[in-house]
Design a protein around this motif. Sequence first.
Motif, PDB file in Angstrom:
ATOM      1  N   LYS A 161    -118.938  27.590  60.967  1.00  0.00           N
ATOM      2  CA  LYS A 161    -120.094  28.292  61.525  1.00  0.00           C
ATOM      3  C   LYS A 161    -121.393  27.561  61.166  1.00  0.00           C
ATOM      4  CE  LYS A 161    -117.985  32.892  61.497  1.00  0.00           C
ATOM      5  NZ  LYS A 161    -118.044  34.253  60.918  1.00  0.00           N
ATOM      6  N   LEU A 162    -121.475  27.068  59.916  1.00  0.00           N
ATOM      7  CA  LEU A 162    -122.680  26.379  59.472  1.00  0.00           C
ATOM      8  C   LEU A 162    -122.886  25.081  60.246  1.00  0.00           C
ATOM      9  CD1 LEU A 162    -125.035  26.303  57.505  1.00  0.00           C
ATOM     10  CD2 LEU A 162    -123.556  25.152  55.846  1.00  0.00           C
ATOM     11  N   ASN A 163    -121.786  24.325  60.461  1.00  0.00           N
ATOM     12  CA  ASN A 163    -121.888  23.063  61.210  1.00  0.00           C
ATOM     13  C   ASN A 163    -122.315  23.322  62.651  1.00  0.00           C
ATOM     14  OD1 ASN A 163    -121.136  21.525  58.998  1.00  0.00           O
ATOM     15  ND2 ASN A 163    -118.952  21.596  59.488  1.00  0.00           N
ATOM     16  N   ALA A 164    -121.761  24.398  63.244  1.00  0.00           N
ATOM     17  CA  ALA A 164    -122.134  24.740  64.620  1.00  0.00           C
ATOM     18  C   ALA A 164    -123.609  25.109  64.695  1.00  0.00           C
ATOM     19  CB  ALA A 164    -121.269  25.880  65.133  1.00  0.00           C
ATOM     20  N   ALA A 165    -124.079  25.880  63.716  1.00  0.00           N
ATOM     21  CA  ALA A 165    -125.481  26.293  63.703  1.00  0.00           C
ATOM     22  C   ALA A 165    -126.405  25.084  63.534  1.00  0.00           C
ATOM     23  CB  ALA A 165    -125.715  27.304  62.583  1.00  0.00           C
ATOM     24  N   ILE A 166    -126.019  24.163  62.649  1.00  0.00           N
ATOM     25  CA  ILE A 166    -126.835  22.957  62.421  1.00  0.00           C
ATOM     26  C   ILE A 166    -126.882  22.113  63.682  1.00  0.00           C
ATOM     27  CG2 ILE A 166    -126.921  20.780  61.149  1.00  0.00           C
ATOM     28  CD1 ILE A 166    -125.804  22.292  58.729  1.00  0.00           C
ATOM     29  N   SER A 167    -125.732  21.966  64.350  1.00  0.00           N
ATOM     30  CA  SER A 167    -125.669  21.172  65.580  1.00  0.00           C
ATOM     31  C   SER A 167    -126.575  21.751  66.659  1.00  0.00           C
ATOM     32  CB  SER A 167    -124.224  21.110  66.076  1.00  0.00           C
ATOM     33  OG  SER A 167    -124.156  20.425  67.296  1.00  0.00           O
ATOM     34  N   ASN A 168    -126.533  23.066  66.830  1.00  0.00           N
ATOM     35  CA  ASN A 168    -127.377  23.715  67.839  1.00  0.00           C
ATOM     36  C   ASN A 168    -128.856  23.574  67.500  1.00  0.00           C
ATOM     37  OD1 ASN A 168    -125.217  24.577  69.377  1.00  0.00           O
ATOM     38  ND2 ASN A 168    -124.978  26.463  68.219  1.00  0.00           N
ATOM     39  N   THR A 169    -129.178  23.689  66.216  1.00  0.00           N
ATOM     40  CA  THR A 169    -130.580  23.568  65.784  1.00  0.00           C
ATOM     41  C   THR A 169    -131.114  22.166  66.050  1.00  0.00           C
ATOM     42  OG1 THR A 169    -130.228  25.232  64.054  1.00  0.00           O
ATOM     43  CG2 THR A 169    -132.136  23.795  63.825  1.00  0.00           C
ATOM     44  N   LYS A 170    -130.285  21.148  65.780  1.00  0.00           N
ATOM     45  CA  LYS A 170    -130.721  19.777  66.023  1.00  0.00           C
ATOM     46  C   LYS A 170    -130.973  19.536  67.506  1.00  0.00           C
ATOM     47  CE  LYS A 170    -128.598  17.568  61.994  1.00  0.00           C
ATOM     48  NZ  LYS A 170    -127.567  16.620  61.529  1.00  0.00           N
ATOM     49  N   ALA A 171    -130.089  20.077  68.354  1.00  0.00           N
ATOM     50  CA  ALA A 171    -130.269  19.906  69.800  1.00  0.00           C
ATOM     51  C   ALA A 171    -131.566  20.554  70.268  1.00  0.00           C
ATOM     52  CB  ALA A 171    -129.078  20.508  70.545  1.00  0.00           C
ATOM     53  N   GLU A 172    -131.857  21.747  69.745  1.00  0.00           N
ATOM     54  CA  GLU A 172    -133.099  22.439  70.114  1.00  0.00           C
ATOM     55  C   GLU A 172    -134.323  21.657  69.635  1.00  0.00           C
ATOM     56  OE1 GLU A 172    -132.567  26.225  68.375  1.00  0.00           O
ATOM     57  OE2 GLU A 172    -131.227  26.977  69.947  1.00  0.00           O
ATOM     58  N   GLU A 173    -134.241  21.104  68.419  1.00  0.00           N
ATOM     59  CA  GLU A 173    -135.361  20.326  67.888  1.00  0.00           C
ATOM     60  C   GLU A 173    -135.630  19.090  68.746  1.00  0.00           C
ATOM     61  OE1 GLU A 173    -134.311  19.482  63.893  1.00  0.00           O
ATOM     62  OE2 GLU A 173    -134.952  21.433  63.113  1.00  0.00           O
ATOM     63  N   GLU A 174    -134.538  18.418  69.194  1.00  0.00           N
ATOM     64  CA  GLU A 174    -134.708  17.236  70.026  1.00  0.00           C
ATOM     65  C   GLU A 174    -135.371  17.596  71.352  1.00  0.00           C
ATOM     66  OE1 GLU A 174    -134.228  14.078  69.299  1.00  0.00           O
ATOM     67  OE2 GLU A 174    -133.714  14.693  67.261  1.00  0.00           O
ATOM     68  N   ALA A 175    -134.970  18.745  71.923  1.00  0.00           N
ATOM     69  CA  ALA A 175    -135.568  19.185  73.192  1.00  0.00           C
ATOM     70  C   ALA A 175    -137.060  19.456  73.029  1.00  0.00           C
ATOM     71  CB  ALA A 175    -134.848  20.436  73.696  1.00  0.00           C
ATOM     72  N   VAL A 176    -137.440  20.111  71.929  1.00  0.00           N
ATOM     73  CA  VAL A 176    -138.864  20.388  71.665  1.00  0.00           C
ATOM     74  C   VAL A 176    -139.638  19.089  71.456  1.00  0.00           C
ATOM     75  CG1 VAL A 176    -140.469  21.439  70.039  1.00  0.00           C
ATOM     76  CG2 VAL A 176    -138.429  22.688  70.734  1.00  0.00           C
ATOM     77  N   LYS A 177    -139.023  18.137  70.744  1.00  0.00           N
ATOM     78  CA  LYS A 177    -139.701  16.853  70.505  1.00  0.00           C
ATOM     79  C   LYS A 177    -139.972  16.139  71.826  1.00  0.00           C
ATOM     80  CE  LYS A 177    -137.912  15.935  65.846  1.00  0.00           C
ATOM     81  NZ  LYS A 177    -137.012  15.066  65.048  1.00  0.00           N
ATOM     82  N   ARG A 178    -139.002  16.211  72.749  1.00  0.00           N
ATOM     83  CA  ARG A 178    -139.200  15.547  74.043  1.00  0.00           C
ATOM     84  C   ARG A 178    -140.372  16.175  74.806  1.00  0.00           C
ATOM     85  NH1 ARG A 178    -133.455  15.550  74.041  1.00  0.00           N
ATOM     86  NH2 ARG A 178    -133.421  17.439  75.303  1.00  0.00           N
TER      87      ARG A 178
END
Length: 470
Positions: free
Chosen positions: A254-271
């Motif tokens: 669950k923690l790895n899934a949450a971290i993966s989703n958070t990173k994807a969201e951060e990359e989208a915001v950075k773009r």
Amino acid sequence: MKEMELFVDLLDEQEANKILTYFQETPTGTRKNTATLEQKKIHLKKVFKCITPNMIRKRKKGAPDPFYTYINNYKFPKVQINNFTEYINFLNEDDDTIVPSYIGFADLLLKFPEEMRNKLDQIEKNINNGNKPLDIGESFETIENLKEFLRKSRDYIGEKASINIFNNLKKFQKENIDDNLEKCKERVKDLDLLQFYSSRNKLKQEFGIEISNAAYILTHPDEESDIALLLAIESLFFSLEQQRVDAINDLDEKLNAAISNTKAEEEAVKRVIIEKNKEISNLKAELKQKNKILKLLEISIENKDAKIKNIEHMHLEEVQRLSNIFSDQEKRIIQKQKDYEKKLYKITEELEMKKLIDYERKEMYKTDLSFSCDWGIICLTDYEQTIEMYPELPISNVENKGDYLDLIDNPKIKTLFFLMRGVPTKKYKLVKQVVESKGKTFKPLYLETFKEFIEWIGYMKTTERNAVTK
């Protein structure tokens, strides 16, 4: 009839409804399902006193006493206790979740009628004061009395302790272990303790400690009780350790899934921020260029009077026209500068609002990361919006080959749904071939709009949780 009234006082809403249904009664002056618990209790006391019209008719026809008829139908705890003090203490150990107070009261009344009638006043006082109803001061006089009580009321003491441990342990197993247990019992039934001990590593690898120890205990009832108890406790601790490991692994996933989703969201915001910063830089450059032009025009305006003086020979109306032209130019330039400044401020505000909206959208679409399924989705159109709304789902972009190949190779995924909208036929055939070569189910989706796509996903998730029938 005081015992009947106290019994009714102990009832909860569910049991009161059950008794009313049993006797086909409805509280007087109320419509169906509208009576309060207190109204139901008042009516039940009348039922047990046989003064309702329905009960009067039944008693005239020879029906038995309703109160004792009903409480005799209860399934009471099976314990080897024949002593009033011991039984009172046994019931008081429970917190009403296993044996509700009204069942304990009925059981005591049937088993120890005289002792109970002598304690009715104390029970009534406890009810009125909000205390535990059966806490009536019955206590053990000696340590030996207490030890005798514990031997009678506890599962994990005596000759059957090991079997009781295993039977309770079965409730916490993830899968049904009966089939493996029967196979293991066949393997160990003819082994003595020495042979069983010599085979323990092989049995552990094939069946596990819990099943192999249980099989030996169940097939060797004459084994010494301390040895059987040792094997049972060993199974218990192994099960607890396995549950701890499983819980940690589940938490890691669950923690790895949450971290993966958070990173994807951060990359989208950075773009998004990078794009907005580029837009701001371009506007600043344009504004700088306009300011240069403005300065040149200001110099031109400053020289306006001098130029007018140098053309005194010109007609007065012509002079006035030229003055108006310079004045209008000055106003337009000043207005343009204000417009560009407003636009820059608006873009800055939009960027801040975008950050806030992104945050709120994350909160809005936050979901239970414990959701799992054996299907995934490959799509092109609306990919970004879909993963934002359903981060817990395995979704990949058909344009990202590494992404969708990882999804296809995921051992947990059995079925791949392919959204046809916007995907070239050649790409569709290629992905379909890869999915089917992996032995997995490939299902195309012909959905015309993004709204239909999202509604379909919502339906699939709801079905996965068995909230609707497929």
